[in-house]
Design a protein around this motif. Sequence first.
Motif, PDB file in Angstrom:
ATOM      1  N   GLY A  22      11.144   2.701   6.459  1.00  0.00           N
ATOM      2  CA  GLY A  22      10.179   3.102   7.475  1.00  0.00           C
ATOM      3  C   GLY A  22       8.764   3.171   6.931  1.00  0.00           C
ATOM      4  N   SER A  23       8.611   3.752   5.744  1.00  0.00           N
ATOM      5  CA  SER A  23       7.282   3.854   5.134  1.00  0.00           C
ATOM      6  C   SER A  23       6.742   2.477   4.769  1.00  0.00           C
ATOM      7  CB  SER A  23       7.350   4.728   3.881  1.00  0.00           C
ATOM      8  OG  SER A  23       7.713   6.051   4.205  1.00  0.00           O
ATOM      9  N   ALA A  24       7.625   1.594   4.293  1.00  0.00           N
ATOM     10  CA  ALA A  24       7.196   0.239   3.944  1.00  0.00           C
ATOM     11  C   ALA A  24       6.688  -0.492   5.182  1.00  0.00           C
ATOM     12  CB  ALA A  24       8.351  -0.528   3.301  1.00  0.00           C
ATOM     13  N   VAL A  25       7.449  -0.426   6.259  1.00  0.00           N
ATOM     14  CA  VAL A  25       7.046  -1.089   7.505  1.00  0.00           C
ATOM     15  C   VAL A  25       5.722  -0.529   8.010  1.00  0.00           C
ATOM     16  CG1 VAL A  25       7.631  -1.377   9.942  1.00  0.00           C
ATOM     17  CG2 VAL A  25       9.373  -1.743   8.186  1.00  0.00           C
ATOM     18  N   ALA A  26       5.600   0.798   8.019  1.00  0.00           N
ATOM     19  CA  ALA A  26       4.374   1.424   8.523  1.00  0.00           C
ATOM     20  C   ALA A  26       3.164   1.009   7.704  1.00  0.00           C
ATOM     21  CB  ALA A  26       4.532   2.943   8.510  1.00  0.00           C
ATOM     22  N   SER A  27       3.326   0.879   6.384  1.00  0.00           N
ATOM     23  CA  SER A  27       2.194   0.491   5.549  1.00  0.00           C
ATOM     24  C   SER A  27       1.743  -0.931   5.849  1.00  0.00           C
ATOM     25  CB  SER A  27       2.555   0.633   4.065  1.00  0.00           C
ATOM     26  OG  SER A  27       3.430  -0.397   3.629  1.00  0.00           O
ATOM     27  N   ALA A  28       2.678  -1.811   6.194  1.00  0.00           N
ATOM     28  CA  ALA A  28       2.317  -3.191   6.536  1.00  0.00           C
ATOM     29  C   ALA A  28       1.658  -3.258   7.908  1.00  0.00           C
ATOM     30  CB  ALA A  28       3.560  -4.074   6.499  1.00  0.00           C
ATOM     31  N   LEU A  29       2.209  -2.546   8.882  1.00  0.00           N
ATOM     32  CA  LEU A  29       1.651  -2.564  10.233  1.00  0.00           C
ATOM     33  C   LEU A  29       0.256  -1.952  10.290  1.00  0.00           C
ATOM     34  CD1 LEU A  29       4.801  -1.584  12.349  1.00  0.00           C
ATOM     35  CD2 LEU A  29       3.678  -3.832  12.275  1.00  0.00           C
ATOM     36  N   ALA A  30      -0.074  -1.115   9.335  1.00  0.00           N
ATOM     37  CA  ALA A  30      -1.391  -0.468   9.324  1.00  0.00           C
ATOM     38  C   ALA A  30      -2.512  -1.439   8.977  1.00  0.00           C
ATOM     39  CB  ALA A  30      -1.394   0.691   8.329  1.00  0.00           C
ATOM     40  N   GLU A  31      -2.177  -2.622   8.449  1.00  0.00           N
ATOM     41  CA  GLU A  31      -3.186  -3.587   8.040  1.00  0.00           C
ATOM     42  C   GLU A  31      -3.516  -4.541   9.188  1.00  0.00           C
ATOM     43  OE1 GLU A  31      -4.637  -3.417   4.717  1.00  0.00           O
ATOM     44  OE2 GLU A  31      -3.691  -1.526   5.303  1.00  0.00           O
ATOM     45  N   PRO A  32      -4.778  -4.604   9.623  1.00  0.00           N
ATOM     46  CA  PRO A  32      -5.133  -5.441  10.779  1.00  0.00           C
ATOM     47  C   PRO A  32      -4.925  -6.930  10.549  1.00  0.00           C
ATOM     48  CG  PRO A  32      -7.109  -4.521   9.740  1.00  0.00           C
ATOM     49  CD  PRO A  32      -5.935  -3.824   9.136  1.00  0.00           C
ATOM     50  N   GLU A  33      -4.914  -7.383   9.307  1.00  0.00           N
ATOM     51  CA  GLU A  33      -4.706  -8.805   9.037  1.00  0.00           C
ATOM     52  C   GLU A  33      -3.249  -9.223   9.210  1.00  0.00           C
ATOM     53  OE1 GLU A  33      -8.214  -7.184   7.192  1.00  0.00           O
ATOM     54  OE2 GLU A  33      -6.104  -6.656   6.880  1.00  0.00           O
ATOM     55  N   VAL A  34      -2.360  -8.260   9.316  1.00  0.00           N
ATOM     56  CA  VAL A  34      -0.930  -8.547   9.433  1.00  0.00           C
ATOM     57  C   VAL A  34      -0.594  -8.869  10.881  1.00  0.00           C
ATOM     58  CG1 VAL A  34       1.403  -7.581   9.223  1.00  0.00           C
ATOM     59  CG2 VAL A  34      -0.313  -7.147   7.431  1.00  0.00           C
ATOM     60  N   SER A  35      -0.197 -10.110  11.124  1.00  0.00           N
ATOM     61  CA  SER A  35       0.163 -10.539  12.473  1.00  0.00           C
ATOM     62  C   SER A  35       1.661 -10.440  12.734  1.00  0.00           C
ATOM     63  CB  SER A  35      -0.296 -11.970  12.722  1.00  0.00           C
ATOM     64  OG  SER A  35       0.292 -12.859  11.788  1.00  0.00           O
ATOM     65  N   LEU A  99      -1.042  -0.858   0.130  1.00  0.00           N
ATOM     66  CA  LEU A  99      -2.113   0.137   0.120  1.00  0.00           C
ATOM     67  C   LEU A  99      -3.237  -0.272   1.065  1.00  0.00           C
ATOM     68  CD1 LEU A  99      -2.161   0.929  -3.706  1.00  0.00           C
ATOM     69  CD2 LEU A  99      -1.046   2.209  -1.864  1.00  0.00           C
ATOM     70  N   PRO A 100      -3.924   0.684   1.666  1.00  0.00           N
ATOM     71  CA  PRO A 100      -4.947   0.382   2.679  1.00  0.00           C
ATOM     72  C   PRO A 100      -6.012  -0.590   2.179  1.00  0.00           C
ATOM     73  CG  PRO A 100      -4.451   2.725   2.675  1.00  0.00           C
ATOM     74  CD  PRO A 100      -3.725   2.141   1.496  1.00  0.00           C
ATOM     75  N   GLY A 101      -6.337  -1.576   3.022  1.00  0.00           N
ATOM     76  CA  GLY A 101      -7.381  -2.538   2.720  1.00  0.00           C
ATOM     77  C   GLY A 101      -6.936  -3.691   1.840  1.00  0.00           C
ATOM     78  N   ARG A 102      -5.648  -3.781   1.560  1.00  0.00           N
ATOM     79  CA  ARG A 102      -5.176  -4.794   0.624  1.00  0.00           C
ATOM     80  C   ARG A 102      -5.514  -6.212   1.091  1.00  0.00           C
ATOM     81  NH1 ARG A 102       0.588  -7.515  -0.843  1.00  0.00           N
ATOM     82  NH2 ARG A 102      -0.038  -8.216  -2.917  1.00  0.00           N
ATOM     83  N   PHE A 103      -5.148  -6.559   2.301  1.00  0.00           N
ATOM     84  CA  PHE A 103      -5.286  -7.948   2.731  1.00  0.00           C
ATOM     85  C   PHE A 103      -6.737  -8.323   3.022  1.00  0.00           C
ATOM     86  CE2 PHE A 103      -0.777  -7.068   3.911  1.00  0.00           C
ATOM     87  CZ  PHE A 103      -0.221  -7.867   2.937  1.00  0.00           C
ATOM     88  N   ALA A 104      -7.546  -7.358   3.424  1.00  0.00           N
ATOM     89  CA  ALA A 104      -8.972  -7.631   3.601  1.00  0.00           C
ATOM     90  C   ALA A 104      -9.600  -7.997   2.259  1.00  0.00           C
ATOM     91  CB  ALA A 104      -9.673  -6.416   4.208  1.00  0.00           C
ATOM     92  N   ALA A 105      -9.189  -7.297   1.199  1.00  0.00           N
ATOM     93  CA  ALA A 105      -9.730  -7.590  -0.132  1.00  0.00           C
ATOM     94  C   ALA A 105      -9.248  -8.948  -0.628  1.00  0.00           C
ATOM     95  CB  ALA A 105      -9.324  -6.491  -1.104  1.00  0.00           C
ATOM     96  N   LEU A 106      -7.982  -9.268  -0.407  1.00  0.00           N
ATOM     97  CA  LEU A 106      -7.455 -10.548  -0.872  1.00  0.00           C
ATOM     98  C   LEU A 106      -8.033 -11.720  -0.083  1.00  0.00           C
ATOM     99  CD1 LEU A 106      -3.687  -9.746  -1.558  1.00  0.00           C
ATOM    100  CD2 LEU A 106      -5.585  -9.880  -3.186  1.00  0.00           C
ATOM    101  N   ALA A 107      -8.407 -11.465   1.173  1.00  0.00           N
ATOM    102  CA  ALA A 107      -8.985 -12.534   1.991  1.00  0.00           C
ATOM    103  C   ALA A 107     -10.329 -13.005   1.459  1.00  0.00           C
ATOM    104  CB  ALA A 107      -9.133 -12.065   3.436  1.00  0.00           C
ATOM    105  N   ALA A 108     -10.948 -12.201   0.596  1.00  0.00           N
ATOM    106  CA  ALA A 108     -12.246 -12.583   0.026  1.00  0.00           C
ATOM    107  C   ALA A 108     -12.113 -13.531  -1.151  1.00  0.00           C
ATOM    108  CB  ALA A 108     -12.997 -11.325  -0.417  1.00  0.00           C
ATOM    109  N   ALA A 109     -10.889 -13.826  -1.559  1.00  0.00           N
ATOM    110  CA  ALA A 109     -10.678 -14.716  -2.715  1.00  0.00           C
ATOM    111  C   ALA A 109     -11.037 -16.152  -2.373  1.00  0.00           C
ATOM    112  CB  ALA A 109      -9.228 -14.638  -3.163  1.00  0.00           C
TER     113      ALA A 109
END
Length: 324
Positions: A22-35, A99-109
């Motif tokens: 449950g915690s794993a799923v919630a952490s992924a859904l919290a990221e706006p880049e996750v479709s 962790l919060p902001g993960r995919f936004a940071a990786l998108a800058a690569a």
Amino acid sequence: MQNSGSEVCVIIAAFNAASTIGSAVASALAEPEVSEVVVVDDASTDDSDQAAMAADDGSRRLKVVRQSRNAGPSAARNLGIAISRAPRIAILDSDDLILPGRFAALAAAPEAELVADNILFVDPDRAPWPPIVPVTMLADFTDLSLATFVQGNIAHRKRPRGELGFLKPVLSRAFLDGQGLRYDESIRLGEDYDLYVRMMMRGARFLVTRRIGYAAQVRAASLSGQHRTRDLLELYRASRRHLDAIDPSDPAFAMIRRHARQVRGKFLYRDFLDRKSENGLLAAAAFALWPPGRVWTIGSRVAQDKLHLVRPLPAQPQYTLFQG
């Protein structure tokens, strides 16, 4: 990775993970880049699928599927890839967190087929979980060569953690599809390492940053109890296939050979323990003594195992990539 679409599908293979999924799923859904978040329940005997669905946020991004038989993490991840559509794929273990902001940071690569950040390892029996994330370095991206990556998976006595195969990069679906690559379903140990090596051998660029974006649970355990003999054998066979597929003049060749030798040593030690348990010490000793080269390999693994039992994991944070 911004030039190939920033939408990400997070794939979670779960087996008897009702207490953490449950915690794993919630952490992924919290990221706006996750479709998409795709959970593949690998024939759990607990309520992992129900626990995953209970974490749904109503955004219709979560899909939970259940396999009728346990097929291992590679098969579960391949199923997740098959039923998802996002241009980027991220793997999340069922007891870990994004962790919060993960995919936004990786998108800058810059453009790359694999883009990974640092992993924070936490022993939840000795430190807070969810973790308190320490201040980290800036999100600078550097190229990771195949030779350096493989070298980072060769264990050292002074570095119990740091294996680069633990990294959880965002993967390019276009590259995987174009090269016909998927997880090797015969492998249940080191399946990530194997896929990354095969991608890089096909020309994939691997970028890494020391910014922490992923948190993993880890607990101290005996080296002898971590892996099944069959799993180590399949990983050794994969390493041999890597060795057969690469030119001996390639800088990575020597590292892949060292990695194969180390995995072989782990396999022989595990086989030794099996023989001892099933047939007694004399039978195991005979196995260790012939051919003669096995004596040093198995003996050194015995010493490492005993040392590991009296040297528990430190309470302070551990990382895959060096912080400093």
